[in-house]
Write an enzyme that holds these catalytic residues in place. Sequence first.
Site: not given
Ligand code: ARG
Length: 301
Positions: A73, A120, A213, A215-216
């Site tokens: 994503h 993902d 931030g 993520s990944g």
């Molecule tokens: N989708 C978020 C990103 O792009 C990560 C979110 C993780 N959220 C959580 N509650 N652990 O950085």
Amino acid sequence: MGAATYPPRTYPSRQAASCGNFPGFMTGDRIVGGEAASSPIPWQVSVRQGQSGWGHFCGGTILDAKTVMCAAHCFDKDQSMSGYYVAAGMTDRKDNNAQKIEIANGVWNAQMPYVGNNNDFIILKLKSALTFNDKVGAACLPEPSHAPDATGQTCFVSGWGTLESGASGLPDDLQWVAVPTVTNAQCNEAYNGITSSMICAGLPTGGKDSCQGDSGGPFICRNDNGKAVLTGVVSFGIGCALADYPGVYARTTAVLDWVKDNMEGGSGSPPPPPPGPTTQGPTDGRSEERRVGKECRSRWS
Ligand code: ARG
């Protein structure tokens, strides 16, 4: 017919010669968390548009010198990777001494495609090799049976993501936190549609989590040999660190053969020819908040 099944699936896993050595500050037996890393976490990278730390939009995990795991994503399907970089070996994302290497191409998983929030994963192949040293190195891959949620093991997540949900800026210094895994059954009570390609972690009372931030980036558990294995990839959650809403991670064991195939020396097909011109936005003039927000503004990311 020729050697159609070469190399055999039973090959030993193609691990980096050395992988998963925890930095000293993560080896204490007390569970600490939600704090700045006092030295680089070797497998952690910042994934960014441009070379500067201002362009950070996701984390990533080093699997070998030219292979980084990230979240699907974080990117648009089959987008050009021209001008996208990983930076490794720093705690301050704006550190100019970091190793910065441009991404050659992204590998999307055709068998287990990213759909909705499921699967993902994207593998980033680098244009040249990272130099492994004290500050830069690979995480290990888990065994196929690795399932720390079976015992509720506490694992680690790290990144330059926001310090709370909806915060406007990213911290400069790499943060890390220890969070207990929860079962998929329990996690599914918070989020419908938790799949076998996901693993969740969080405290019943909240307070410790990854956030926008991150993520990944790496969700790392210690294996029986004391090594850091890449259990999951930061994927999504509702808010951050809310009670009863664990963070959700893409579960590495779900795509382990695909990962091994696409590491250096793996049987993955060679990188596709560079994609043609794209409709990608400008490489500057876009704030980090906008970049991160692109994927993460919704409560679901
Ligand atoms: N989708 C978020 C990103 O792009 C990560 C979110 C993780 N959220 C959580 N509650 N652990 O950085």
